[in-house]
Write an enzyme that holds these catalytic residues in place. Structure first.
Site, mmCIF file in Angstrom:
data_model
loop_
_atom_site.group_PDB
_atom_site.id
_atom_site.type_symbol
_atom_site.label_atom_id
_atom_site.label_comp_id
_atom_site.label_asym_id
_atom_site.label_seq_id
_atom_site.Cartn_x
_atom_site.Cartn_y
_atom_site.Cartn_z
ATOM 1 N N SER A 1 -84.167 -107.772 -41.983
ATOM 2 C CA SER A 1 -83.943 -106.707 -42.981
ATOM 3 C C SER A 1 -84.855 -106.969 -44.165
ATOM 4 O O SER A 1 -85.273 -108.122 -44.385
ATOM 5 C CB SER A 1 -82.484 -106.743 -43.459
ATOM 6 O OG SER A 1 -82.311 -105.918 -44.597
ATOM 7 N N TYR B 1 -74.481 -110.395 -46.634
ATOM 8 C CA TYR B 1 -75.456 -109.758 -45.737
ATOM 9 C C TYR B 1 -76.870 -110.248 -46.050
ATOM 10 O O TYR B 1 -77.616 -110.652 -45.147
ATOM 11 C CB TYR B 1 -75.371 -108.230 -45.899
ATOM 12 C CG TYR B 1 -76.303 -107.459 -44.984
ATOM 13 C CD1 TYR B 1 -75.917 -107.117 -43.689
ATOM 14 C CD2 TYR B 1 -77.572 -107.059 -45.410
ATOM 15 C CE1 TYR B 1 -76.762 -106.414 -42.846
ATOM 16 C CE2 TYR B 1 -78.424 -106.363 -44.576
ATOM 17 C CZ TYR B 1 -78.017 -106.033 -43.295
ATOM 18 O OH TYR B 1 -78.869 -105.335 -42.453
HETATM 19 N N1 LIG Z 1 -79.727 -99.220 -40.869
HETATM 20 C C1 LIG Z 1 -80.445 -99.902 -41.720
HETATM 21 O O1 LIG Z 1 -80.837 -99.377 -42.766
HETATM 22 C C2 LIG Z 1 -80.796 -101.342 -41.428
HETATM 23 C C3 LIG Z 1 -81.729 -101.963 -42.267
HETATM 24 C C4 LIG Z 1 -82.092 -103.266 -42.011
HETATM 25 C C5 LIG Z 1 -81.546 -103.937 -40.948
HETATM 26 N N2 LIG Z 1 -80.633 -103.324 -40.156
HETATM 27 C C6 LIG Z 1 -80.086 -104.091 -39.049
HETATM 28 O O2 LIG Z 1 -80.247 -103.372 -37.849
HETATM 29 C C7 LIG Z 1 -79.276 -103.826 -36.913
HETATM 30 C C8 LIG Z 1 -78.607 -102.621 -36.280
HETATM 31 O O3 LIG Z 1 -77.846 -101.947 -37.267
HETATM 32 P P1 LIG Z 1 -77.721 -100.372 -37.346
HETATM 33 O O4 LIG Z 1 -78.352 -99.935 -38.601
HETATM 34 O O5 LIG Z 1 -78.145 -99.746 -36.081
HETATM 35 O O6 LIG Z 1 -76.141 -100.213 -37.587
HETATM 36 P P2 LIG Z 1 -74.962 -99.944 -36.547
HETATM 37 O O7 LIG Z 1 -73.715 -100.275 -37.282
HETATM 38 O O8 LIG Z 1 -75.099 -98.601 -35.955
HETATM 39 O O9 LIG Z 1 -75.236 -100.995 -35.387
HETATM 40 C C9 LIG Z 1 -74.774 -102.322 -35.388
HETATM 41 C C10 LIG Z 1 -74.445 -102.698 -33.970
HETATM 42 O O10 LIG Z 1 -73.999 -104.066 -33.963
HETATM 43 C C11 LIG Z 1 -72.855 -104.126 -33.144
HETATM 44 N N3 LIG Z 1 -71.997 -105.254 -33.463
HETATM 45 C C12 LIG Z 1 -71.324 -105.531 -34.615
HETATM 46 N N4 LIG Z 1 -70.576 -106.642 -34.478
HETATM 47 C C13 LIG Z 1 -70.787 -107.093 -33.209
HETATM 48 C C14 LIG Z 1 -70.304 -108.198 -32.465
HETATM 49 N N5 LIG Z 1 -69.421 -109.078 -32.989
HETATM 50 N N6 LIG Z 1 -70.744 -108.363 -31.197
HETATM 51 C C15 LIG Z 1 -71.618 -107.488 -30.652
HETATM 52 N N7 LIG Z 1 -72.110 -106.430 -31.302
HETATM 53 C C16 LIG Z 1 -71.694 -106.225 -32.570
HETATM 54 C C17 LIG Z 1 -72.144 -102.805 -33.379
HETATM 55 O O11 LIG Z 1 -71.242 -102.522 -32.348
HETATM 56 C C18 LIG Z 1 -73.329 -101.856 -33.384
HETATM 57 O O12 LIG Z 1 -73.673 -101.480 -32.065
HETATM 58 C C19 LIG Z 1 -78.317 -104.735 -37.689
HETATM 59 O O13 LIG Z 1 -78.654 -106.086 -37.456
HETATM 60 C C20 LIG Z 1 -78.603 -104.360 -39.123
HETATM 61 O O14 LIG Z 1 -78.298 -105.405 -39.998
HETATM 62 C C21 LIG Z 1 -80.250 -102.045 -40.371
#
Ligand SMILES: NC(=O)c1ccc[n+]([C@@H]2O[C@H](COP(=O)([O-])OP(=O)(O)OC[C@H]3O[C@@H](n4cnc5c(N)ncnc54)[C@H](O)[C@@H]3O)[C@@H](O)[C@H]2O)c1
Length: 257
Positions: free
Chosen positions: A148, A161
């Site tokens: 991130s 986070y």
């Molecule tokens: N959306 C953003 O702006 C953003 C920015 C930077 C990084 N990220 C990172 O991208 C990744 C995906 O996030 P996203 O934005 O798609 O959000 P999201 O909430 O849609 O996806 C997160 C996923 O992680 C899974 N998850 C959570 N806890 C879990 C566990 N204990 N075991 C297995 N799976 C688990 C959830 O079921 C979900 O499928 C994450 O690591 C997040 O930190 C997102």
């Protein structure tokens, strides 16, 4: 080998964690569209199954498995299931993540543990389990950690986070250092802000709207804008990239002070 062959993921077996929503679900669809065999892992198996059915209907190859990255027995079992299904794992997209937004002094020990357990400890468990299999397999592979821009900068109310993602970026580099001898490359993608479940509602708030105004491009990312870096790191086009983090944030990290 021409340019498009270098970027090809055709027939690669790719495990994607957190594939039930957001980036993970999108990555699964994109990689399957490009000819990879995708293993979708997350806790919500019903949701995974409907994404996998959609992929198969479009002619792709997909398997699903229940996975809680915070539980080492579940990690071992899920990695084995997908490796058995496809014969091996060529690429891991280590994508599962959670966030708990609260002012620092309201964040509890349980909140801190819940975030670190998934984003850092969970990422470590999955990556090392997959890497052990890749080592035995002897063919090398690529591990892609979803980091991130909060690995590098801060925002209010999400201290656990930001700490977890900074740790994950260091883990990427440590793993890259130790696994190169097995032809396993470990790199990261550090997204800026994209509208997904993890930040649901935030961009409708005053703070969220103000944040968008501070972004050089004045907008959130679109999921499609992650595809280029994903295909680069999953394919042989990145054969000399190791320990790198690709930032995909529309310039947010360079925003003016
Ligand atoms: N959306 C953003 O702006 C953003 C920015 C930077 C990084 N990220 C990172 O991208 C990744 C995906 O996030 P996203 O934005 O798609 O959000 P999201 O909430 O849609 O996806 C997160 C996923 O992680 C899974 N998850 C959570 N806890 C879990 C566990 N204990 N075991 C297995 N799976 C688990 C959830 O079921 C979900 O499928 C994450 O690591 C997040 O930190 C997102």
């Amino acid at each position: 080998m021409n340019g498009s062959q270098r970027f090809s993921v055709r027939d690669k077996a790719i495990l994607i964690t957190g594939a039930s929503s957001g980036f993970g679900a999108h990555f699964a669809r994109v990689l399957a569209r490009e000819g990879a065999k995708v293993g979708l892992a997350a806790r919500r198996v019903d949701t995974l199954e409907s994404i996998a059915a959609e992929i198969r209907q479009a002619g792709g190859t997909a398997a699903t498995v229940k996975l809680d990255v915070a539980n080492s027995a579940s990690v071992k079992e899920a990695v084995k299931t997908i490796a058995d299904e496809f014969g091996r794992i060529d690429v891991l997209v280590n994508n599962s993540g959670v966030s708990i937004a609260k002012p620092l002094l309201e964040q509890t020990e349980e909140d801190f543990d819940a975030v670190l357990d998934v984003n850092l400890r969970g990422a470590f468990l999955v990556a090392t389990e997959v890497a052990r299999r890749m080592r035995v397999d002897g063919k090398g592979g690529s591990i892609i950690n979803i980091e991130s821009i909060l690995s590098f900068r801060q925002a209010g109310q999400i201290a656990p986070y930001a700490a977890s993602k900074a740790g994950l970026t260091q883990l990427t580099r440590s793993m890259a250092l130790e696994l190169a001898r097995y032809k396993i490359r470990v790199n990261g993608i550090a997204p800026g802000y994209f509208a997904t479940e993890i930040n649901q509602g935030f961009f409708e708030t005053e703070g969220g709207a103000a944040m968008i105004k501070r972004m050089p491009m004045r907008r959130l990312g679109e999921l499609e804008e992650m595809e280029g870096p994903l295909l680069l790191l999953a394919s042989d086009a990145s054969s000399y990239m190791n320990g790198a983090t690709i930032v995909v944030d529309g310039g947010h990290l360079t925003s003016a002070l």
